[in-house]
Design a protein around this motif. Structure first.
Motif, PDB file in Angstrom:
ATOM      1  N   ASN A 181      44.834 -33.303  -1.523  1.00  0.00           N
ATOM      2  CA  ASN A 181      45.039 -34.848  -1.630  1.00  0.00           C
ATOM      3  C   ASN A 181      44.070 -35.446  -0.682  1.00  0.00           C
ATOM      4  O   ASN A 181      43.231 -35.158   0.157  1.00  0.00           O
ATOM      5  N   PRO A 182      43.317 -37.017  -1.569  1.00  0.00           N
ATOM      6  CA  PRO A 182      43.070 -37.626  -0.755  1.00  0.00           C
ATOM      7  C   PRO A 182      42.941 -37.629   0.773  1.00  0.00           C
ATOM      8  O   PRO A 182      41.781 -38.199   1.072  1.00  0.00           O
ATOM      9  N   PHE A 183      44.404 -38.091   1.074  1.00  0.00           N
ATOM     10  CA  PHE A 183      44.302 -38.190   2.528  1.00  0.00           C
ATOM     11  C   PHE A 183      45.181 -36.963   3.272  1.00  0.00           C
ATOM     12  O   PHE A 183      44.872 -36.904   4.520  1.00  0.00           O
ATOM     13  N   GLN A 184      44.490 -35.973   2.937  1.00  0.00           N
ATOM     14  CA  GLN A 184      44.716 -34.569   3.351  1.00  0.00           C
ATOM     15  C   GLN A 184      43.233 -33.645   3.493  1.00  0.00           C
ATOM     16  O   GLN A 184      43.839 -32.240   3.303  1.00  0.00           O
ATOM     17  N   PRO A 185      42.508 -34.034   3.180  1.00  0.00           N
ATOM     18  CA  PRO A 185      41.087 -33.267   3.730  1.00  0.00           C
ATOM     19  C   PRO A 185      40.573 -32.352   4.679  1.00  0.00           C
ATOM     20  O   PRO A 185      41.566 -33.115   5.456  1.00  0.00           O
ATOM     21  N   ASP A 186      40.547 -31.531   4.953  1.00  0.00           N
ATOM     22  CA  ASP A 186      39.888 -30.699   5.554  1.00  0.00           C
ATOM     23  C   ASP A 186      38.152 -31.383   6.130  1.00  0.00           C
ATOM     24  O   ASP A 186      37.326 -31.458   5.246  1.00  0.00           O
ATOM     25  N   VAL A 187      37.951 -32.385   7.026  1.00  0.00           N
ATOM     26  CA  VAL A 187      37.186 -33.227   7.304  1.00  0.00           C
ATOM     27  C   VAL A 187      35.733 -32.124   8.381  1.00  0.00           C
ATOM     28  O   VAL A 187      36.512 -31.767   9.503  1.00  0.00           O
ATOM     29  N   SER A 312      51.651 -39.387  -4.714  1.00  0.00           N
ATOM     30  CA  SER A 312      51.488 -39.321  -3.125  1.00  0.00           C
ATOM     31  C   SER A 312      51.543 -41.366  -3.204  1.00  0.00           C
ATOM     32  O   SER A 312      51.089 -41.444  -3.582  1.00  0.00           O
ATOM     33  N   SER A 313      52.389 -41.381  -2.035  1.00  0.00           N
ATOM     34  CA  SER A 313      52.872 -42.442  -1.087  1.00  0.00           C
ATOM     35  C   SER A 313      52.044 -42.284   0.101  1.00  0.00           C
ATOM     36  O   SER A 313      53.058 -41.119   0.330  1.00  0.00           O
ATOM     37  N   VAL A 314      51.670 -43.739   0.504  1.00  0.00           N
ATOM     38  CA  VAL A 314      51.369 -43.429   1.694  1.00  0.00           C
ATOM     39  C   VAL A 314      51.798 -45.185   2.110  1.00  0.00           C
ATOM     40  O   VAL A 314      51.160 -46.283   1.837  1.00  0.00           O
ATOM     41  N   ARG A 315      52.655 -45.761   3.660  1.00  0.00           N
ATOM     42  CA  ARG A 315      52.828 -46.559   3.747  1.00  0.00           C
ATOM     43  C   ARG A 315      53.043 -46.346   6.122  1.00  0.00           C
ATOM     44  O   ARG A 315      53.544 -45.683   6.347  1.00  0.00           O
ATOM     45  N   GLN A 316      51.919 -47.269   5.474  1.00  0.00           N
ATOM     46  CA  GLN A 316      51.615 -47.635   7.137  1.00  0.00           C
ATOM     47  C   GLN A 316      51.535 -48.687   7.336  1.00  0.00           C
ATOM     48  O   GLN A 316      51.260 -50.075   7.141  1.00  0.00           O
ATOM     49  N   ASP A 340      54.634 -39.926   1.981  1.00  0.00           N
ATOM     50  CA  ASP A 340      55.274 -38.391   1.083  1.00  0.00           C
ATOM     51  C   ASP A 340      53.816 -38.231   0.133  1.00  0.00           C
ATOM     52  O   ASP A 340      53.472 -38.910  -0.428  1.00  0.00           O
ATOM     53  N   LEU A 341      53.047 -36.400   0.652  1.00  0.00           N
ATOM     54  CA  LEU A 341      52.124 -35.893   0.031  1.00  0.00           C
ATOM     55  C   LEU A 341      51.676 -35.754  -1.044  1.00  0.00           C
ATOM     56  O   LEU A 341      52.900 -34.330   0.157  1.00  0.00           O
ATOM     57  N   THR A 342      51.626 -35.180  -1.862  1.00  0.00           N
ATOM     58  CA  THR A 342      51.511 -33.763  -3.015  1.00  0.00           C
ATOM     59  C   THR A 342      49.727 -32.806  -2.938  1.00  0.00           C
ATOM     60  O   THR A 342      49.122 -34.057  -3.406  1.00  0.00           O
ATOM     61  N   GLY A 343      49.503 -32.184  -2.469  1.00  0.00           N
ATOM     62  CA  GLY A 343      48.372 -31.707  -2.321  1.00  0.00           C
ATOM     63  C   GLY A 343      48.428 -30.423  -3.678  1.00  0.00           C
ATOM     64  O   GLY A 343      48.679 -29.719  -2.727  1.00  0.00           O
ATOM     65  N   ASN A 344      47.750 -30.179  -4.302  1.00  0.00           N
ATOM     66  CA  ASN A 344      48.205 -28.984  -5.649  1.00  0.00           C
ATOM     67  C   ASN A 344      47.771 -27.610  -5.206  1.00  0.00           C
ATOM     68  O   ASN A 344      47.162 -26.039  -5.752  1.00  0.00           O
ATOM     69  N   GLY A 345      46.324 -27.872  -4.214  1.00  0.00           N
ATOM     70  CA  GLY A 345      45.919 -26.984  -4.370  1.00  0.00           C
ATOM     71  C   GLY A 345      44.904 -25.997  -4.888  1.00  0.00           C
ATOM     72  O   GLY A 345      44.332 -26.947  -5.817  1.00  0.00           O
ATOM     73  N   THR A 346      44.400 -25.336  -4.733  1.00  0.00           N
ATOM     74  CA  THR A 346      43.353 -24.333  -5.609  1.00  0.00           C
ATOM     75  C   THR A 346      43.965 -23.754  -7.192  1.00  0.00           C
ATOM     76  O   THR A 346      44.656 -23.619  -7.000  1.00  0.00           O
ATOM     77  N   PRO A 911      39.659 -28.176  -7.009  1.00  0.00           N
ATOM     78  CA  PRO A 911      38.353 -29.183  -8.003  1.00  0.00           C
ATOM     79  C   PRO A 911      38.523 -30.521  -7.496  1.00  0.00           C
ATOM     80  O   PRO A 911      39.228 -31.418  -6.629  1.00  0.00           O
ATOM     81  N   GLY A 912      37.094 -31.177  -6.994  1.00  0.00           N
ATOM     82  CA  GLY A 912      37.504 -32.516  -6.884  1.00  0.00           C
ATOM     83  C   GLY A 912      37.374 -33.578  -8.180  1.00  0.00           C
ATOM     84  O   GLY A 912      37.475 -33.323  -9.364  1.00  0.00           O
ATOM     85  N   ALA A 913      37.466 -34.885  -7.064  1.00  0.00           N
ATOM     86  CA  ALA A 913      38.367 -35.967  -8.186  1.00  0.00           C
ATOM     87  C   ALA A 913      37.723 -36.191  -9.349  1.00  0.00           C
ATOM     88  O   ALA A 913      36.090 -36.227  -9.971  1.00  0.00           O
ATOM     89  N   PRO A 914      37.924 -36.443 -10.403  1.00  0.00           N
ATOM     90  CA  PRO A 914      36.669 -36.776 -11.758  1.00  0.00           C
ATOM     91  C   PRO A 914      36.758 -38.272 -11.352  1.00  0.00           C
ATOM     92  O   PRO A 914      37.075 -39.199 -10.880  1.00  0.00           O
ATOM     93  N   VAL A 915      36.188 -39.191 -12.394  1.00  0.00           N
ATOM     94  CA  VAL A 915      35.623 -40.291 -12.737  1.00  0.00           C
ATOM     95  C   VAL A 915      37.000 -41.291 -12.188  1.00  0.00           C
ATOM     96  O   VAL A 915      37.866 -40.881 -12.985  1.00  0.00           O
TER      97      VAL A 915
END
Length: 928
Positions: A181-187, A312-316, A340-346, A911-915
């Motif tokens: 999920n773009p908002f839940q990476p391991d940095v 995913s939905s982000v409200r800040q 409200d985030l969805t991260g479907n993993g490997t 997998p990383g996001a396509p174009v």
């Protein structure tokens, strides 16, 4: 006549070149002279006092004076003859700024001036010496290669959040998208992690306006709670800097937010694009002559996601109210996020490559749901007061609440070696009694995904843990954090010293439950049955109890100091921090024989020092050396899973709380660099960090379980090199990092899906239960690439047009489960290389500014549409090469006198996001 003579004399004196500072002597003039006074305060975009130089032009022809701002940001110029004046400020790294004022009375004219960071610059020339920002230390005086980002960089690169900009522009930073999920990476930086996942090996500290963002439970960092639109500057401080407190093993990330002074006016950006992405960012700021300033910002973001069922939905929201008067700055800020985030993993690499069957293709998922819902209000108060021209006090207080709910659906790997198609007489009797019909014969043809044995075993309360193909886990995590900190700073012309103390308190309540179920015909969702992992059923005579009900509190008082001394061409730095952490856990579940207790009190304390030196051989060549130490206390997660007699399964099945040692890191680094304020900037450095008593999840004799244990030593060493140029229309750079992250001690850990595990070596390939591997000194740590290169450019071919491009090249790494680096696929029991391949991603963006009010922008990420992977792990799978569900795929074998059934094991990749294409418009009014 005498009056005319006096005025003529004053006019003559005004034409002489004079330097004014805050310490300038007042010129005594006759009471009848028509003069006034200006009192200026200069600050940076974050509201902190800033030194600068300037030129004051007066009403007399040719009159011009150089002026110099004092360290506390003040400039007082008395005895100015009536007339119109212009004052221009110049400071490296900031846009020149000119103010105009009319002196027409004896009443002092007061102005607040905020210098704005240069439009294309990705660096600033000063950094804060402490987390809450007291002294601004020139980057050239810091003995480590600090990196910075600005609000302008985030906008120019069209980054959707902070982590997006960091991974594209900061040297040595890379991400593992284990959640996808773009908002839940391991940095990650230098092999250390700031992750939103509980159980990840934390090693980076993160601060927002001086407030620690590492949460009390697990030291996790929720990146989605940091509002990108409100960010002013970001600093990445490398090494084990002790001043930044606990968990600064590999570095610290300090984020400062905007204020109404530096961001006046209103702007709103709306954009949309691929995968149903649509978002709005808005901000409004302003100030008045009474010293008040205000700023508010918000983000609404939603996307359907590029993978199957991954919305995913982000409200800040964020707001800040400030008051400036003389040498006093008061800031009250707060925010609220509901995400409200969805991260479907490997996913199995074979499913990604397949073009037919269920759950195939690059966008496919292994199982769902994997959903995180959280909301978090917070409030922060910052105060700065100049006690005198040399002494400044800075303090803050904060309160924060985070509630996180998760739902995670998994395929149950305990069912992969079971007989799922044959009903026993007891099964048939239970189904009949419940009124559930069943066919005379159950086969993979009429029931591709078997479920009747799961239902029957649930009715019998026998072994649903082996016969059910799915498990859903639900968690609720409530965390409260509050604290105070204060710093007293003393600055002279050659020395900058600060001494401070802090107190941080966190409390948490963590509740977990799990429920058995079976896979539906879609192969990814689970239907639950009314049977729970609460000890009511067993697997191999071991009760299955996944419940957690933990209440805990953490208290950390600390004090710290830092000093920077300049002597000729030498700059000496020293710092230290003492931390005393008390963790008090209370297990709210009733005691039972098969599990330990989480109730325990643990105390950790340590003083961590650092020392460094910078030698300025010339304006074009500086050399530096730094040594630093830091520590990390074990979290409630690790303490709750540290008993070999009561092991647990990651990430959250906490069952016992024996003592662990805190992790201690020791870093030294050395290097050379060019002029960090010049148009061409470069640096070359070497770093070396050892972790003693590192924490690792190791194997237990109990099948499928393990526990945290202090692991002798790990090491991260490498080389960082960067060069960049800042020209009138072009900002470009190249960055390279070599990173070798290795284990330096031996240890046995569980990894039954690794082809070199003990079962395979003993003649039982494919048998996962009890399969262990041995880590040896020199083995590389998984998910840490050795090579990273980044190229970027921001180009303004026209005054209104800008183009940005970046290329990230990340090397290959081992996946989790391959800690010994020995996995080799055999094409039967073990599939996939056990590595995440290297990749390169090109991003391209543009912005066109019609006028001061309207601007268009567009972005293409992964321009070449490469398939790439940022993370991975070895794990078992119930699917064959065609994607058919096939439990117990191989005949039984005898292993150590017992009958065992081998299963397939494969390499899962993230997998990383396509174009991805998106674009929109920004509308601004009243912006300066």
């Amino acid at each position: 006549m005498h009056l005319d003579l006096r005025l003529a004399l004053l006019s003559f004196l005004f034409t002489l070149p004079v330097q004014y500072t805050a310490e300038s002597q007042n010129v005594v003039t006759p009471a009848t002279a028509r003069t006034g006074e200006i009192r200026i305060r200069v600050q940076g975009p974050d509201g902190r006092p800033l030194q600068a130089k300037g030129t004051l032009s007066g009403p007399a022809a040719g009159s011009s004076r150089s002026v110099e701002i004092a360290p506390d940001g003040s400039l007082n110029v008395p005895d100015l003859p009536f007339g119109r004046y212009q004052l221009q400020f110049v400071q490296a790294g900031f846009d020149a700024q000119t103010i105009t004022f009319q002196v027409q009375s004896a009443t002092p004219i007061r102005r607040e001036v905020t210098l704005v960071l240069s439009g294309l610059s990705t660096t600033v020339n000063v950094i804060a010496s402490t987390p809450i920002g007291t002294l601004d230390i020139p980057v050239s005086d810091v003995p480590v290669p600090v990196q910075t980002l600005t609000a302008q960089t985030l906008e120019d690169t069209n980054a959707i959040d902070l982590t997006d900009a960091m991974k594209r522009r900061l040297n040595g930073v890379y991400v593992n998208e284990n959640q996808n999920n773009p908002f839940q990476p391991d940095v990650n930086y230098r092999g250390y992690t700031a992750s939103p996942l509980v159980g990840s090996p934390a090693g980076l500290s993160v601060y927002l306006d001086g407030v620690r963002q590492n949460q009390p439970f697990g030291d996790v960092v929720a990146w989605d709670l940091i509002p990108k639109v409100a960010i002013s500057t970001v600093e990445l401080i490398p090494g084990s800097n002790p001043v930044y407190g606990l968990n600064t093993l590999g570095g610290a990330i300090a984020v400062q937010t905007k204020s109404g002074i530096s961001n006046s006016g209103f702007s709103i950006s709306g954009y949309g694009g691929s995968f149903g992405r649509r978002a709005v960012d808005a901000e409004y700021g302003g100030s008045n002559n009474a010293g008040l300033n205000w700023y508010a910002a918000g983000t609404l973001f939603h996307e359907d996601g590029w993978r199957v069922q991954s919305p995913s939905s982000v409200r800040q929201s964020f707001a800040k109210l400030g008051y400036n008067h003389g040498g006093t700055v008061l800031l009250l800020s707060g925010g609220y996020s509901i995400n409200d985030l969805t991260g479907n993993g490997t996913q199995d690499f074979r499913a990604i490559a397949r073009t037919t069957g269920l759950n195939h293709g690059y966008a496919s998922v292994y199982s769902i749901p994997d959903r995180t819902w959280q909301h978090s209000p917070f409030l922060t108060f910052n105060a700065t007061h100049a006690l005198s021209k040399n002494f400044t006090f800075n303090g803050n207080a904060y309160v924060r609440h985070v509630r996180t709910n998760t739902t995670n659906g998994d395929i149950n790997d305990d069912s992969f070696d079971q007989s799922l198609y044959t009903l026993s007489n007891a099964d048939k009797a239970a189904l009949t009694a419940a009124g559930i019909a069943f066919p005379a014969s159950i086969t993979p043809v009429n029931t591709p995904f078997p479920f009747l044995r799961c239902i029957a075993q649930g009715l019998e309360l026998d072994e649903p843990g082996e016969k059910c193909t799915g498990v859903d886990t639900d968690t609720v995590d409530r965390q409260h954090a509050y604290g105070l900190s204060g710093v007293l700073s003393w600055r002279t012309s050659h020395n900058q010293f600060s001494f401070g103390s802090a107190w941080d308190h966190g409390s948490l309540t963590f509740v977990q439950s799990a429920q058995y179920g079976y896979l539906n015909p879609d192969g990814i969702t689970v239907t639950r049955i009314p049977v729970f992992l609460d000890g009511s059923t067993s697997v191999d005579d071991a009760p299955q109890d996944n419940r957690v009900n933990l209440h805990g509190s953490t208290n950390t008082p600390s004090f710290f100091l830092s000093d920077t001394l300049s002597v000729g061409k030498w700059v000496f730095n020293a710092a230290g921090r003492y931390n005393h952490t008390n963790i008090n856990n209370l297990d709210r579940l009733p005691p039972v024989s098969y599990r330990g207790t989480l109730t325990a009190i643990n105390t950790f304390q340590r003083f961590n020092p650092s020392a460094g030196v910078v030698y300025k051989a010339s304006s074009l060549l500086h050399a530096y050396f730094d040594y630093s130490e830091s520590s990390r206390a074990p979290t409630s997660t690790e303490l709750g899973c540290a008993d070999p007699n009561f092991p647990c399964s990651l990430p959250n099945a906490l069952v016992s709380d024996p003592p662990l040692k805190q992790v201690v890191s020791r870093t030294y680094e050395t290097g050379v660099r060019g002029n960090q304020d010049g148009n061409i900037r470069w640096n070359l450095g070497f770093f070396h960090t050892n972790n003693d008593d590192d924490l690792l999840f190791v194997a237990s004799q109990q099948t499928g379980y393990g526990y945290f244990q202090n692991f002798g030593q790990t090491r991260r060493l490498g080389v960082e090199a960067a060069v960049s140029t800042h020209l009138r229309r072009l900002d470009a750079g190249a960055e390279y990092t070599f990173l070798n992250a290795t284990y330096q001690s031996s240890q046995i850990i569980g990894s039954g899906s690794n082809s070199s595990n003990t079962n395979a070596l003993d003649g039982g390939p494919g048998v996962t239960d009890g399969g262990n591997i041995t880590i040896s000194p020199g083995n590389r740590i998984p998910q840490v690439p050795q090579h990273m290169m980044k190229l970027y450019t921001d180009y303004h071919p026209l005054r209104k047009l800008s183009v940005n491009a970046d290329f990230n090249l990340i090397g290959a790494s081992y996946v989790r489960g391959n800690e010994n680096n020995q996995h080799q696929p055999d094409g039967v029991y073990y599939l996939g290389s056990g590595q995440s391949p290297g990749y390169g991603v090109v991003n391209l963006g543009t912005r066109y500014k019609f006028n001061a009010h309207y601007e268009l922008f567009a972005q293409i990420n992964n321009l070449l549409n490469r398939h790439y992977y940022t993370a991975g792990q070895l794990a078992s799978t119930p699917y064959d090469a065609n994607g058919n569900f096939t439990p117990r795929p191989f005949a039984s074998i005898q292993l150590d006198g017992d009958t065992a059934f081998p299963i397939r094991n494969t390499t899962f990749l993230s997998p990383g996001a396509p174009v991805t294409v998106f674009g929109g418009m920004k509308v601004s009014f009243g912006k300066q």
